[in-house]
Design a protein around this motif. Structure first.
Motif, PDB file in Angstrom:
ATOM      1  N   PRO A   1      59.011  53.145  27.855  1.00 23.05           N
ATOM      2  CA  PRO A   1      59.203  52.413  29.111  1.00 23.05           C
ATOM      3  C   PRO A   1      59.662  53.324  30.234  1.00 23.05           C
ATOM      4  O   PRO A   1      60.314  54.337  30.011  1.00 23.05           O
ATOM      5  CB  PRO A   1      60.280  51.385  28.747  1.00 23.05           C
ATOM      6  N   GLY A   2      59.291  52.913  31.446  1.00 19.45           N
ATOM      7  CA  GLY A   2      59.715  53.656  32.624  1.00 19.45           C
ATOM      8  C   GLY A   2      58.642  54.534  33.214  1.00 19.45           C
ATOM      9  O   GLY A   2      58.693  54.870  34.398  1.00 19.45           O
ATOM     10  N   PHE A   3      57.641  54.927  32.435  1.00 15.45           N
ATOM     11  CA  PHE A   3      56.579  55.787  32.950  1.00 15.45           C
ATOM     12  C   PHE A   3      55.595  54.998  33.812  1.00 15.45           C
ATOM     13  O   PHE A   3      55.019  55.517  34.758  1.00 15.45           O
ATOM     14  CB  PHE A   3      55.856  56.466  31.786  1.00 15.45           C
ATOM     15  N   LEU A   4      55.358  53.757  33.466  1.00 13.61           N
ATOM     16  CA  LEU A   4      54.571  52.773  34.225  1.00 13.61           C
ATOM     17  C   LEU A   4      53.062  52.985  34.172  1.00 13.61           C
ATOM     18  O   LEU A   4      52.303  52.011  34.196  1.00 13.61           O
ATOM     19  CB  LEU A   4      55.018  52.713  35.694  1.00 13.61           C
ATOM     20  N   LEU A   5      52.589  54.233  34.132  1.00 11.97           N
ATOM     21  CA  LEU A   5      51.142  54.453  34.138  1.00 11.97           C
ATOM     22  C   LEU A   5      50.446  53.793  32.954  1.00 11.97           C
ATOM     23  O   LEU A   5      49.422  53.116  33.141  1.00 11.97           O
ATOM     24  CB  LEU A   5      50.841  55.956  34.179  1.00 11.97           C
ATOM     25  N   PRO A   6      50.937  53.941  31.702  1.00 13.28           N
ATOM     26  CA  PRO A   6      50.262  53.262  30.587  1.00 13.28           C
ATOM     27  C   PRO A   6      50.233  51.746  30.757  1.00 13.28           C
ATOM     28  O   PRO A   6      49.225  51.101  30.449  1.00 13.28           O
ATOM     29  CB  PRO A   6      51.088  53.675  29.365  1.00 13.28           C
ATOM     30  N   GLU A   7      51.342  51.170  31.260  1.00 12.23           N
ATOM     31  CA  GLU A   7      51.380  49.717  31.433  1.00 12.23           C
ATOM     32  C   GLU A   7      50.383  49.249  32.489  1.00 12.23           C
ATOM     33  O   GLU A   7      49.673  48.257  32.282  1.00 12.23           O
ATOM     34  CB  GLU A   7      52.792  49.276  31.836  1.00 12.23           C
ATOM     35  N   ILE A   8      50.330  49.975  33.618  1.00  8.81           N
ATOM     36  CA  ILE A   8      49.426  49.574  34.702  1.00  8.81           C
ATOM     37  C   ILE A   8      47.968  49.735  34.276  1.00  8.81           C
ATOM     38  O   ILE A   8      47.156  48.811  34.413  1.00  8.81           O
ATOM     39  CB  ILE A   8      49.714  50.406  35.969  1.00  8.81           C
ATOM     40  N   ALA A   9      47.633  50.924  33.758  1.00  9.37           N
ATOM     41  CA  ALA A   9      46.243  51.163  33.324  1.00  9.37           C
ATOM     42  C   ALA A   9      45.864  50.220  32.191  1.00  9.37           C
ATOM     43  O   ALA A   9      44.739  49.697  32.151  1.00  9.37           O
ATOM     44  CB  ALA A   9      46.076  52.620  32.887  1.00  9.37           C
ATOM     45  N   GLY A  10      46.794  49.993  31.265  1.00 11.46           N
ATOM     46  CA  GLY A  10      46.507  49.095  30.147  1.00 11.46           C
ATOM     47  C   GLY A  10      46.282  47.667  30.601  1.00 11.46           C
ATOM     48  O   GLY A  10      45.369  46.993  30.112  1.00 11.46           O
ATOM     49  N   SER A  11      47.091  47.194  31.535  1.00 17.28           N
ATOM     50  CA  SER A  11      46.945  45.813  32.010  1.00 17.28           C
ATOM     51  C   SER A  11      45.613  45.614  32.714  1.00 17.28           C
ATOM     52  O   SER A  11      44.907  44.625  32.479  1.00 17.28           O
ATOM     53  CB  SER A  11      48.100  45.462  32.956  1.00 17.28           C
ATOM     54  N   ILE A  12      45.256  46.557  33.597  1.00 19.13           N
ATOM     55  CA  ILE A  12      43.978  46.445  34.320  1.00 19.13           C
ATOM     56  C   ILE A  12      42.807  46.487  33.341  1.00 19.13           C
ATOM     57  O   ILE A  12      41.874  45.677  33.423  1.00 19.13           O
ATOM     58  CB  ILE A  12      43.865  47.567  35.367  1.00 19.13           C
ATOM     59  N   SER A  13      42.855  47.417  32.409  1.00 12.53           N
ATOM     60  CA  SER A  13      41.764  47.545  31.440  1.00 12.53           C
ATOM     61  C   SER A  13      41.656  46.299  30.562  1.00 12.53           C
ATOM     62  O   SER A  13      40.554  45.842  30.253  1.00 12.53           O
ATOM     63  CB  SER A  13      41.984  48.776  30.556  1.00 12.53           C
ATOM     64  N   LEU A  14      42.796  45.750  30.171  1.00 16.53           N
ATOM     65  CA  LEU A  14      42.787  44.556  29.324  1.00 16.53           C
ATOM     66  C   LEU A  14      42.164  43.370  30.051  1.00 16.53           C
ATOM     67  O   LEU A  14      41.340  42.632  29.479  1.00 16.53           O
ATOM     68  CB  LEU A  14      44.212  44.224  28.890  1.00 16.53           C
ATOM     69  N   VAL A  15      42.507  43.185  31.324  1.00 20.50           N
ATOM     70  CA  VAL A  15      41.943  42.073  32.102  1.00 20.50           C
ATOM     71  C   VAL A  15      40.431  42.250  32.268  1.00 20.50           C
ATOM     72  O   VAL A  15      39.653  41.300  32.092  1.00 20.50           O
ATOM     73  CB  VAL A  15      42.639  41.978  33.477  1.00 20.50           C
ATOM     74  N   LEU A  16      39.994  43.470  32.608  1.00 22.44           N
ATOM     75  CA  LEU A  16      38.561  43.717  32.771  1.00 22.44           C
ATOM     76  C   LEU A  16      37.819  43.536  31.450  1.00 22.44           C
ATOM     77  O   LEU A  16      36.707  42.995  31.412  1.00 22.44           O
ATOM     78  CB  LEU A  16      38.335  45.127  33.317  1.00 22.44           C
ATOM     79  N   GLY A  17      38.423  44.013  30.354  1.00 23.26           N
ATOM     80  CA  GLY A  17      37.787  43.851  29.054  1.00 23.26           C
ATOM     81  C   GLY A  17      37.626  42.395  28.661  1.00 23.26           C
ATOM     82  O   GLY A  17      36.573  41.977  28.177  1.00 23.26           O
ATOM     83  N   LEU A  18      38.668  41.591  28.882  1.00 19.09           N
ATOM     84  CA  LEU A  18      38.592  40.171  28.565  1.00 19.09           C
ATOM     85  C   LEU A  18      37.573  39.462  29.450  1.00 19.09           C
ATOM     86  O   LEU A  18      36.846  38.568  28.993  1.00 19.09           O
ATOM     87  CB  LEU A  18      39.974  39.526  28.714  1.00 19.09           C
ATOM     88  N   ALA A  19      37.518  39.861  30.730  1.00 19.38           N
ATOM     89  CA  ALA A  19      36.525  39.269  31.635  1.00 19.38           C
ATOM     90  C   ALA A  19      35.112  39.603  31.173  1.00 19.38           C
ATOM     91  O   ALA A  19      34.213  38.750  31.202  1.00 19.38           O
ATOM     92  CB  ALA A  19      36.749  39.767  33.064  1.00 19.38           C
ATOM     93  N   GLY A  20      34.894  40.858  30.754  1.00 18.83           N
ATOM     94  CA  GLY A  20      33.578  41.246  30.258  1.00 18.83           C
ATOM     95  C   GLY A  20      33.198  40.518  28.994  1.00 18.83           C
ATOM     96  O   GLY A  20      32.043  40.119  28.807  1.00 18.83           O
ATOM     97  N   MET A  21      34.164  40.287  28.103  1.00 19.65           N
ATOM     98  CA  MET A  21      33.875  39.583  26.848  1.00 19.65           C
ATOM     99  C   MET A  21      33.416  38.151  27.110  1.00 19.65           C
ATOM    100  O   MET A  21      32.706  37.561  26.296  1.00 19.65           O
ATOM    101  CB  MET A  21      35.113  39.577  25.949  1.00 19.65           C
ATOM    102  N   GLY A  22      33.823  37.598  28.247  1.00 16.43           N
ATOM    103  CA  GLY A  22      33.399  36.246  28.574  1.00 16.43           C
ATOM    104  C   GLY A  22      31.991  36.166  29.118  1.00 16.43           C
ATOM    105  O   GLY A  22      31.473  35.060  29.337  1.00 16.43           O
ATOM    106  N   LEU A  23      31.337  37.324  29.331  1.00 13.80           N
ATOM    107  CA  LEU A  23      29.997  37.340  29.906  1.00 13.80           C
ATOM    108  C   LEU A  23      28.908  37.552  28.864  1.00 13.80           C
ATOM    109  O   LEU A  23      27.735  37.638  29.212  1.00 13.80           O
ATOM    110  CB  LEU A  23      29.904  38.435  30.983  1.00 13.80           C
ATOM    111  N   PHE A  24      29.291  37.671  27.596  1.00 13.03           N
ATOM    112  CA  PHE A  24      28.265  37.786  26.555  1.00 13.03           C
ATOM    113  C   PHE A  24      28.725  37.017  25.322  1.00 13.03           C
ATOM    114  O   PHE A  24      29.892  36.644  25.187  1.00 13.03           O
ATOM    115  CB  PHE A  24      27.958  39.254  26.211  1.00 13.03           C
ATOM    116  N   ARG A  25      27.781  36.781  24.431  1.00 11.08           N
ATOM    117  CA  ARG A  25      28.065  35.970  23.256  1.00 11.08           C
ATOM    118  C   ARG A  25      28.882  36.757  22.234  1.00 11.08           C
ATOM    119  O   ARG A  25      28.610  37.928  21.976  1.00 11.08           O
ATOM    120  CB  ARG A  25      26.748  35.505  22.622  1.00 11.08           C
ATOM    121  N   GLY A  26      29.905  36.088  21.655  1.00 18.81           N
ATOM    122  CA  GLY A  26      30.747  36.765  20.688  1.00 18.81           C
ATOM    123  C   GLY A  26      31.140  35.849  19.544  1.00 18.81           C
ATOM    124  O   GLY A  26      30.958  34.628  19.595  1.00 18.81           O
TER     125      GLY A  26
END
Length: 453
Positions: free
Chosen positions: A267-292
């Motif tokens: 904790p405290g570095f912030l870069l992993p949390e920020i990059a991880g959160s953005i990537s997670l949201v984009l990944g989940l959004a992409g998963m909703g655009l194809f059949r799974g």
């Protein structure tokens, strides 16, 4: 005054008529026709569908002569393909599908798009077909044909599209049921496509004067010498194209999960949390655009939970290994897109294994770090100053004051002995803000000014 206003009005009228006469084309003069061009040279995704839909909309708005779809794709998503076919069928402007450049392919989803063009064409040395739906197989096995229900549905849809465009429906059906593939000459002889052309300019010259039936009615093409206006993907379409690609969506998802885990344990570095959160949201959004596969989603979530649990326990990798296996299996079996090419499924398996390797390295690094920390004695707490030397600054009888590492502490002689000022003592334990000490057996009356701590 009235005469002047009247004369001014007459002058303006004459000037307007002359301007209109000069700018109106003569009966023998014609404007250059325009054709809008859209390229599909990758996996067909939701971004591809929106790109084609925009091209058709602009062509209708600007009264273009036609929309030219250049195909070079191994396949893609079912939902995106169906959206494209629907937009093509409802178009008021002619759609020309063209497998280009030389050596290109229009396989699987690309064959559906090719067949649905008002005019279908191919370049030399190109191929179409091989549209049998497939599904992910067990690890170590090649992709297998999809279930019969999926095959029957897509075969019937292919047959319906071909029949609606006046092409051989039974032959088109074999693209799905028998995985039939045809080169450009075979497709032309069989009537699957209407023409072979060396390049777009040659194609537009050859189809000039041909009549097609659009959603708005019959229309005769005037494409000789037409200006080709290329429509590249805009920023929004590029982003959707990336995140709706199952491979890229899964990469984003795992970056998000690993980033949050790293951020949680540093904790405290912030870069992993920020990059991880953005990537997670984009990944989940992409998963909703194809059949799974829903069961695969639970496997991924279970794996992430086991990885987190690993760092709260002392199992030394047992939960972590289980978590990685769960994530790899979840990724491997998540996509259920029957129109993706078989080679893509093989590459996707390698991606899943790569995610497992990266996760194993990350887990090993964190576990080793946690193990080292657990082996160290606590630096704070009741045992913080155990066996540490201190110097009496106020006689202990049995209570008094000592100096320890530059700080003044209340101290009590453990055995009730009186210890004079300047004497060296050994700290036995700490209770709150009070130290319990005993005389140092090596005490030679060392002066407190020579304290070394």
């Amino acid at each position: 005054m009235k005469l002047i206003k009247f004369g001014l009005a007459i002058s303006l009228f004459v000037f307007s008529c002359l301007s209109l006469y000069c700018t109106t084309p003569s009966p023998g003069e014609t404007t250059q026709p325009s054709v809008y061009s859209v390229k599909v040279d990758d996996t067909v995704t939701e971004g591809t569908a929106r790109h084609i839909q925009r091209g058709i909309y602009l062509a209708e708005r600007d009264q273009a002569e036609a929309v030219l779809i250049l195909l070079n794709t191994p396949g893609g998503l079912v939902s995106a393909t169906l959206d494209i076919l629907q937009a093509m069928s409802s178009s008021n402007v002619p759609i020309i599908t063209y497998v280009s450049p030389q050596g290109a392919i229009a396989a699987s989803a690309g064959t559906f798009i090719l067949i649905n063009g008002h005019i279908a064409a191919m370049s030399p040395a190109t191929t179409c077909g091989a549209a049998m739906p497939v599904t992910m197989a067990s690890p170590g096995e090649s992709p297998q044909a999809a279930d019969q229900k999926t095959i029957n549905f897509l075969a019937g849809h292919m047959k319906s599209i071909a029949g609606g465009r006046g092409r051989p429906a039974d032959l088109a059906e074999k693209f799905v049921t028998e995985n039939l593939a045809l080169n450009n000459n075979e497709a032309l002889e069989a009537g699957v496509v209407d023409i072979n052309a060396a390049d777009p300019a040659d194609l537009l010259q050859k189809i000039d004067g041909m009549a097609v039936k659009t959603n708005a009615g019959d229309r005769r093409l005037a494409t000789a010498g037409a200006r080709i206006t290329e429509l590249p993907l805009n920023v929004n379409e590029q982003l959707i194209h990336l995140v709706s690609n199952p491979t890229f969506a899964m990469i984003l998802l795992m970056i998000g999960i690993y980033g949050l885990i790293i951020g949680f344990y540093s904790p405290g570095f912030l870069l992993p949390e920020i990059a991880g959160s953005i990537s997670l949201v984009l990944g989940l959004a992409g998963m909703g655009l194809f059949r799974g596969n829903l069961a695969a989603v639970f496997l991924i979530l279970l794996g992430a939970g086991l990885l987190v649990a690993e760092f709260f326990t002392s199992t030394y990798g047992v939960l972590g290994v289980g978590g990685l296996v769960s994530i790899v299996l979840g990724i491997m079996f998540f996509p259920t897109e029957p129109l993706m090419p078989p080679a893509w499924f093989s590459a996707f398996k390698l991606l899943a294994l790569g995610v497992g390797v990266v996760g194993a390295l990350l887990m090993s690094t964190i576990i080793m770090g946690v193990s080292r920390i657990r082996r160290h004695k606590p630096v704070h707490g009741e045992d913080e100053f155990h066996n540490t030397a201190a110097y009496v600054v106020k006689e202990l009888n049995p209570g008094g004051m000592v100096r320890l590492k530059g700080e003044m502490w209340q101290a009590v002689s453990k055995n009730g002995h009186t210890i004079g000022e300047g004497k060296k003592v050994k700290v036995l334990e700490r209770q709150g803000l009070v130290l319990f000490v005993s005389p140092d057996i090596n005490n030679n009356g060392t002066d407190a000014a020579k304290e070394e701590n």
